[in-house]
Design an enzyme around this catalytic site. Structure first.
Site, PDB file in Angstrom:
ATOM      1  N   HIS A 293       5.332  -5.051   5.545  1.00 28.79           N
ATOM      2  CA  HIS A 293       6.693  -4.625   5.213  1.00 28.79           C
ATOM      3  C   HIS A 293       6.656  -3.232   4.589  1.00 28.79           C
ATOM      4  O   HIS A 293       5.578  -2.694   4.322  1.00 28.79           O
ATOM      5  CB  HIS A 293       7.391  -5.645   4.300  1.00 28.79           C
ATOM      6  CG  HIS A 293       6.788  -5.823   2.933  1.00 28.79           C
ATOM      7  ND1 HIS A 293       5.541  -6.369   2.706  1.00 28.79           N
ATOM      8  CD2 HIS A 293       7.285  -5.549   1.700  1.00 28.79           C
ATOM      9  CE1 HIS A 293       5.312  -6.436   1.405  1.00 28.79           C
ATOM     10  NE2 HIS A 293       6.343  -5.931   0.766  1.00 28.79           N
TER      11      HIS A 293
ATOM     12  N   HIS B 136       7.424  -1.752   1.715  1.00 29.07           N
ATOM     13  CA  HIS B 136       7.406  -1.480   0.280  1.00 29.07           C
ATOM     14  C   HIS B 136       6.162  -0.638   0.001  1.00 29.07           C
ATOM     15  O   HIS B 136       5.093  -0.879   0.575  1.00 29.07           O
ATOM     16  CB  HIS B 136       7.362  -2.782  -0.534  1.00 29.07           C
ATOM     17  CG  HIS B 136       8.658  -3.539  -0.530  1.00 29.07           C
ATOM     18  ND1 HIS B 136       8.796  -4.821  -1.007  1.00 29.07           N
ATOM     19  CD2 HIS B 136       9.896  -3.165  -0.092  1.00 29.07           C
ATOM     20  CE1 HIS B 136      10.056  -5.205  -0.890  1.00 29.07           C
ATOM     21  NE2 HIS B 136      10.738  -4.224  -0.325  1.00 29.07           N
TER      22      HIS B 136
ATOM     23  N   ASP C 275       3.929  -0.441  -2.177  1.00 27.09           N
ATOM     24  CA  ASP C 275       2.640  -1.037  -2.557  1.00 27.09           C
ATOM     25  C   ASP C 275       1.923  -1.664  -1.358  1.00 27.09           C
ATOM     26  O   ASP C 275       0.789  -2.118  -1.486  1.00 27.09           O
ATOM     27  CB  ASP C 275       2.792  -2.034  -3.714  1.00 27.09           C
ATOM     28  CG  ASP C 275       3.738  -3.185  -3.418  1.00 27.09           C
ATOM     29  OD1 ASP C 275       4.834  -2.937  -2.876  1.00 27.09           O
ATOM     30  OD2 ASP C 275       3.396  -4.341  -3.738  1.00 27.09           O
ATOM     31  N   HIS C 276       2.590  -1.639  -0.178  1.00 28.55           N
ATOM     32  CA  HIS C 276       1.963  -2.147   1.050  1.00 28.55           C
ATOM     33  C   HIS C 276       1.826  -1.088   2.145  1.00 28.55           C
ATOM     34  O   HIS C 276       1.053  -1.270   3.080  1.00 28.55           O
ATOM     35  CB  HIS C 276       2.756  -3.348   1.589  1.00 28.55           C
ATOM     36  CG  HIS C 276       2.735  -4.509   0.653  1.00 28.55           C
ATOM     37  ND1 HIS C 276       1.960  -5.625   0.868  1.00 28.55           N
ATOM     38  CD2 HIS C 276       3.352  -4.690  -0.543  1.00 28.55           C
ATOM     39  CE1 HIS C 276       2.118  -6.465  -0.160  1.00 28.55           C
ATOM     40  NE2 HIS C 276       2.960  -5.925  -1.023  1.00 28.55           N
TER      41      HIS C 276
ATOM     42  N   HIS D 130      11.571 -11.883   1.815  1.00 26.08           N
ATOM     43  CA  HIS D 130      11.209 -10.943   0.757  1.00 26.08           C
ATOM     44  C   HIS D 130      12.230  -9.816   0.610  1.00 26.08           C
ATOM     45  O   HIS D 130      11.990  -8.852  -0.109  1.00 26.08           O
ATOM     46  CB  HIS D 130       9.806 -10.389   1.057  1.00 26.08           C
ATOM     47  CG  HIS D 130       9.228  -9.522  -0.011  1.00 26.08           C
ATOM     48  ND1 HIS D 130       9.087  -9.934  -1.312  1.00 26.08           N
ATOM     49  CD2 HIS D 130       8.758  -8.247   0.022  1.00 26.08           C
ATOM     50  CE1 HIS D 130       8.542  -8.956  -2.031  1.00 26.08           C
ATOM     51  NE2 HIS D 130       8.346  -7.923  -1.248  1.00 26.08           N
TER      52      HIS D 130
END
Ligand SMILES: [Zn+2]
Ligand SMILES: [Zn+2]
Length: 245
Positions: free
Chosen positions: A60, A62, A64-65, A143
């Site tokens: 996804h 975001h 942090d990914h 999410h």
């Protein structure tokens, strides 16, 4: 198949851990699952050969990914001298997201002529996709919005199954995603108080008899979860941990 946790942290650097990134070597492929904002630093620290990576599979959008993707691209252009093609695959709207992310991170970088070919692949949910001898099955998890932009993955190489929840609150789609997997890597952000969009450890434990993974490793833990790792009944990830499947 060999998986190394390049980063097992949450979005906030809890416990001093790096953002989510797994380095997977299996069959005829070397790939990353997620590439968070701090993943280039973590890869440098672990001595991971970036030019050997052919695929980045994103769960996804975001940071942090996926926030490490612009650094990976610039490293390929200027440092690693990459010539090998790179595939970036993930949920829609990957093709729209990619140039936007590049320009946000490094102004004008989406229009630079690259020394290596980049293929962007938008994966459809519940539709198998094959990269060389790696079978990837994306599943929508829960999410955020739009719902179809958040995936977990079930990855099969040489008959071995790696399942990764991505970031998600509990959803029954995790049952099929993780069922009988040789390794199920699941987020467990909090211990027992459900918050929107993330999974509580106790919720996961309640459902485990229905998932029956051969091995479970917890990741993406908050500071509260990290303070409990010594007393949990399940294995937890650490940055640098290598798992053979
Ligand atoms: Zn997330
Ligand atoms: Zn996250």
């Amino acid at each position: 198949m060999r998986l190394q946790f390049v980063g097992s942290g949450d979005a906030f650097g809890s416990g001093g851990r790096f953002n989510t990134c797994f380095h997977v070597v299996g069959g005829r492929a070397v790939f990353l699952i997620d590439c968070g904002a701090s993943s280039m630093i973590a890869m440098q620290r672990l001595g991971i050969e970036r030019n050997a990576i052919d695929l980045i599979l994103l769960t996804h959008f975001h940071a942090d990914h996926c926030g490490g993707v612009p650094f990976f691209m610039l490293d390929g252009q200027f440092v690693s001298q990459r010539t090998r093609p790179l595939t970036i695959a993930g949920p829609p709207p990957l093709k729209e997201w990619f140039p936007r992310l590049m320009d946000t991170a490094f102004a004008g970088s989406s229009r630079v002529t690259r020394k290596f070919e980049v293929s962007l692949v938008e994966l459809a949910p519940d539709t198998p996709w094959r990269f060389r001898d790696v079978d990837v099955l994306p599943t929508i998890v829960r999410h955020g919005t739009p719902p179809e932009s958040f995936y977990g993955y079930r990855v099969t190489i040489d008959g071995k199954v790696l399942a990764y929840s991505g970031d998600t609150e509990w959803t029954d789609s995790l049952l099929g995603l993780g069922r009988d997997a040789d390794l199920f890597v699941s987020e467990a952000y909090i211990y027992d108080k459900p918050v929107p969009f993330h999974l509580a450890y106790t919720q996961l434990v309640d459902k485990l008899p229905l998932i029956r993974p051969r091995r479970l490793i917890l990741t993406h833990m908050s500071a509260d979860m990290l303070s409990r790792t010594g007393s949990l009944a399940h294995e937890t990830a650490e940055d640098g941990l290598i798992v053979e499947i």
